[in-house]
Motif scaffolding. Structure first.
Motif, mmCIF file in Angstrom:
data_model
loop_
_atom_site.group_PDB
_atom_site.id
_atom_site.type_symbol
_atom_site.label_atom_id
_atom_site.label_comp_id
_atom_site.label_asym_id
_atom_site.label_seq_id
_atom_site.Cartn_x
_atom_site.Cartn_y
_atom_site.Cartn_z
ATOM 1 N N ASP A 103 0.839 -1.209 0.000
ATOM 2 C CA ASP A 103 0.000 0.000 0.000
ATOM 3 C C ASP A 103 0.869 1.253 0.000
ATOM 4 O O ASP A 103 0.578 2.224 -0.709
ATOM 5 C CB ASP A 103 -0.920 0.007 1.220
ATOM 6 C CG ASP A 103 -1.976 -1.089 1.159
ATOM 7 O OD1 ASP A 103 -2.301 -1.537 0.047
ATOM 8 O OD2 ASP A 103 -2.457 -1.510 2.226
ATOM 9 N N LEU A 104 1.923 1.235 0.807
ATOM 10 C CA LEU A 104 2.866 2.358 0.838
ATOM 11 C C LEU A 104 3.526 2.534 -0.531
ATOM 12 O O LEU A 104 3.658 3.655 -1.027
ATOM 13 C CB LEU A 104 3.927 2.116 1.911
ATOM 14 C CG LEU A 104 5.118 3.079 1.933
ATOM 15 C CD1 LEU A 104 4.658 4.482 2.298
ATOM 16 C CD2 LEU A 104 6.185 2.577 2.903
ATOM 17 N N LEU A 105 3.924 1.426 -1.136
ATOM 18 C CA LEU A 105 4.560 1.471 -2.452
ATOM 19 C C LEU A 105 3.637 2.103 -3.479
ATOM 20 O O LEU A 105 4.058 2.955 -4.270
ATOM 21 C CB LEU A 105 4.954 0.056 -2.886
ATOM 22 C CG LEU A 105 5.498 -0.095 -4.299
ATOM 23 C CD1 LEU A 105 6.781 0.714 -4.471
ATOM 24 C CD2 LEU A 105 5.746 -1.569 -4.615
ATOM 25 N N MET A 106 2.370 1.726 -3.463
ATOM 26 C CA MET A 106 1.414 2.265 -4.427
ATOM 27 C C MET A 106 1.236 3.765 -4.233
ATOM 28 O O MET A 106 1.152 4.535 -5.205
ATOM 29 C CB MET A 106 0.081 1.537 -4.242
ATOM 30 C CG MET A 106 -0.795 1.476 -5.446
ATOM 31 S SD MET A 106 -0.030 0.828 -6.909
ATOM 32 C CE MET A 106 -0.307 2.218 -8.008
ATOM 33 N N GLN A 107 1.194 4.202 -2.992
ATOM 34 C CA GLN A 107 1.071 5.639 -2.705
ATOM 35 C C GLN A 107 2.283 6.400 -3.237
ATOM 36 O O GLN A 107 2.134 7.462 -3.858
ATOM 37 C CB GLN A 107 0.938 5.843 -1.196
ATOM 38 C CG GLN A 107 0.859 7.304 -0.766
ATOM 39 C CD GLN A 107 0.829 7.450 0.749
ATOM 40 O OE1 GLN A 107 0.583 6.501 1.477
ATOM 41 N NE2 GLN A 107 1.099 8.657 1.214
ATOM 42 N N ILE A 108 3.469 5.854 -3.039
ATOM 43 C CA ILE A 108 4.697 6.508 -3.497
ATOM 44 C C ILE A 108 4.766 6.513 -5.022
ATOM 45 O O ILE A 108 5.214 7.489 -5.638
ATOM 46 C CB ILE A 108 5.928 5.813 -2.885
ATOM 47 C CG1 ILE A 108 5.980 6.082 -1.375
ATOM 48 C CG2 ILE A 108 7.211 6.264 -3.552
ATOM 49 C CD1 ILE A 108 7.034 5.299 -0.639
ATOM 50 N N VAL A 109 4.327 5.425 -5.661
ATOM 51 C CA VAL A 109 4.310 5.348 -7.122
ATOM 52 C C VAL A 109 3.479 6.477 -7.707
ATOM 53 O O VAL A 109 3.882 7.143 -8.668
ATOM 54 C CB VAL A 109 3.763 3.979 -7.564
ATOM 55 C CG1 VAL A 109 3.292 4.025 -9.016
ATOM 56 C CG2 VAL A 109 4.829 2.905 -7.405
ATOM 57 N N ILE A 110 2.309 6.719 -7.124
ATOM 58 C CA ILE A 110 1.422 7.776 -7.626
ATOM 59 C C ILE A 110 2.029 9.150 -7.371
ATOM 60 O O ILE A 110 2.018 10.025 -8.242
ATOM 61 C CB ILE A 110 0.035 7.655 -6.970
ATOM 62 C CG1 ILE A 110 -0.638 6.345 -7.401
ATOM 63 C CG2 ILE A 110 -0.842 8.845 -7.332
ATOM 64 C CD1 ILE A 110 -1.916 6.036 -6.676
ATOM 65 N N GLU A 111 2.592 9.361 -6.169
ATOM 66 C CA GLU A 111 3.177 10.655 -5.825
ATOM 67 C C GLU A 111 4.411 10.969 -6.669
ATOM 68 O O GLU A 111 4.697 12.135 -6.951
ATOM 69 C CB GLU A 111 3.553 10.681 -4.346
ATOM 70 C CG GLU A 111 2.367 10.647 -3.385
ATOM 71 C CD GLU A 111 2.806 10.530 -1.939
ATOM 72 O OE1 GLU A 111 4.013 10.338 -1.708
ATOM 73 O OE2 GLU A 111 1.945 10.615 -1.045
ATOM 74 N N SER A 112 5.153 9.939 -7.071
ATOM 75 C CA SER A 112 6.433 10.145 -7.766
ATOM 76 C C SER A 112 6.302 10.179 -9.281
ATOM 77 O O SER A 112 7.323 10.267 -9.980
ATOM 78 C CB SER A 112 7.418 9.034 -7.370
ATOM 79 O OG SER A 112 7.616 8.997 -5.974
ATOM 80 N N PHE A 113 5.078 10.088 -9.789
ATOM 81 C CA PHE A 113 4.893 10.122 -11.243
ATOM 82 C C PHE A 113 5.504 11.406 -11.803
ATOM 83 O O PHE A 113 5.284 12.479 -11.262
ATOM 84 C CB PHE A 113 3.406 10.085 -11.576
ATOM 85 C CG PHE A 113 3.062 9.058 -12.608
ATOM 86 C CD1 PHE A 113 3.455 9.243 -13.930
ATOM 87 C CD2 PHE A 113 2.359 7.922 -12.282
ATOM 88 C CE1 PHE A 113 3.146 8.311 -14.905
ATOM 89 C CE2 PHE A 113 2.041 6.980 -13.243
ATOM 90 C CZ PHE A 113 2.437 7.167 -14.551
ATOM 91 N N PRO A 114 6.275 11.310 -12.885
ATOM 92 C CA PRO A 114 6.859 12.529 -13.470
ATOM 93 C C PRO A 114 5.771 13.506 -13.910
ATOM 94 O O PRO A 114 4.652 13.096 -14.247
ATOM 95 C CB PRO A 114 7.640 12.007 -14.685
ATOM 96 C CG PRO A 114 7.808 10.553 -14.450
ATOM 97 C CD PRO A 114 6.645 10.106 -13.639
#
Length: 420
Positions: free
Chosen positions: A175-186
């Motif tokens: 869940d943390l990974l998914m949140q970071i993936v969305i936040e880190s999108f270029p």
């Protein structure tokens, strides 16, 4: 002028001298075993903060050769239990080290450290994940004609290996990974290679984290919708400016190029995994694409989907008609969604070459019967209104009927299937 020129030359010479001194200092840097560990122990015990701060400065400013890198990571491994909240600056400096391109032995050593760090101190897990995900972006030099270079693939493989191990050890971190993936999108205007590389790696991630497939697909499609909306708005502004001021916009549109290559990555994904990904795309379309008004390009992924899978075609077309005809009771704000559904339905029926005429005729029959029933019900209603918006779904379905007949009349009227 001559004095200014002499000062400029002197400044350049001084800068070159400073650069040489810095390079020499970097070359002479040699960390000793236990040097890093002793600095950390001194910081934890509050006996020598100066040594600890100097170490952080070295890690941030000096590129480490393999020997110094190994020395740092070895010491970090030996005292990983000490790297708690009071060592956040040091941990952040270690996370920013250049590691993914090194030889396999050093990559394995660094991976072992990261796994030990997040296991001993879950507090550092967000920082670790964020630093790993940020490495998913690449430059044009890292791509070849048919995809990323072998060197870049190996680098990304090292990153994915660590992420897979962390999630396997601590499943709740997904869940943390998914949140970071969305936040880190270029940023969608960051350029083609940055966006394509990131999407390429999210697709890669979906292969070893199948539980996150749909969420990853949704994140990718959401970003592509942002690009699509930007392109449509840009075209509107450009057309308006050309009409009013006769202006030309000759500059290449990087957002359009980013969207093209992003769609290519998703199409390759659909080809690689087919059935499971096709059904996930259908889910995402219904939840994300269908309620979005004013896009022109992303929905062509769905055209490809129904062209290669009959089951998906049946599901998508049936669902679109159900939404357009108001059979799902979507509630407030449903009018725009119903109009969009009617538009998608007509477009897919008209443009998909693998849809037989019999199916097009069946949908035309359903649409015309619905329109006649709507007219009858409206005429008999005591609350009839002349408000065009109130009849938006009716107008959209009528438009779909006219569009299909105009687009497919040769196939419809020259086919034996049209006789019934």
């Amino acid at each position: 002028m001559a004095l200014v020129a002499r000062k400029s030359i002197a400044a350049q010479l001084l800068q070159k001298s400073l650069d040489r001194q810095t390079a020499l200092a970097h070359a002479r840097l040699k960390l000793k075993p236990k040097q890093v560990e002793s600095a950390i122990v001194a910081q934890v015990e509050h006996t020598n903060v100066v040594q600890y701060n100097e170490l952080i400065k070295i890690l941030r400013e000096y590129p480490l050769n393999d020997d110094n890198f190994k020395c740092v990571v070895d010491d970090c491994l030996s005292c990983v239990v000490l790297l708690g909240r009071n060592c956040v600056p040091f941990v952040n400096a270690v996370l920013l080290l250049d590691w993914a391109h090194r030889d396999d032995t050093l990559v394995t050593l660094y991976s072992t450290f990261l796994i030990g760090l997040v296991t001993a101190h879950t507090y550092h897990c967000p920082s670790v994940m964020r630093c790993l995900v940020k490495l998913f972006q690449a430059k044009g030099d890292d791509w070849e004609e048919n995809g990323p270079s072998p060197k870049q693939v190996k680098l990304w493989s090292n990153i994915h290996s660590i992420i897979a191990q962390i999630v396997a050890i601590m499943p709740m971190t997904s869940d943390l990974l998914m949140q970071i993936v969305i936040e880190s999108f270029p940023y969608y205007k960051a350029g083609c290679y940055a966006n394509r590389s990131y999407i390429h790696n999210l697709i890669w991630m979906s292969k070893y984290l199948p539980a996150l497939r749909e969420q990853l697909m949704m994140a990718i499609i959401n970003r592509m919708i942002v690009m699509d909306v930007n392109i449509v708005e840009r075209e509107k502004i450009s057309n308006k400016a050309e009409t009013q001021f006769e202006m030309d916009f000759d500059d290449p549109d990087e957002v359009a190029e980013s969207l093209d290559y992003s769609m290519l990555e998703v199409l390759n994904w659909l080809q690689d995994e087919r059935d499971p990904i096709l059904h996930i795309l259908c889910n995402v379309f219904e939840r994300v694409v269908l309620p979005t008004y004013g896009i022109r390009h992303v929905q062509f992924l769905l055209l490809y989907t129904i062209s290669i899978n009959q089951q998906c075609a049946d599901r998508v077309l049936s669902n679109l008609w159900s939404v357009a005809a108001g059979l799902q009771g979507l509630g407030p704000g449903a009018l725009a969604t119903r109009r969009t559904a009617a538009s998608h339905l007509a477009g897919l029926l008209a443009r998909c070459v693998r849809i037989p005429n019999s199916r097009i005729i069946n949908y035309l029959k359903s649409m015309t019967e619905w329109c006649h029933a709507y007219i009858t019900a409206t005429q008999e209603s005591t609350t009839a209104t002349d408000n065009l918006k109130a009849h938006g779904a009716f107008h959209a379905i009528c438009h779909s009927v006219f569009y299909l007949i105009a687009f497919k009349h040769h196939h419809l009227f020259n086919s034996k299937e049209s006789e019934y």
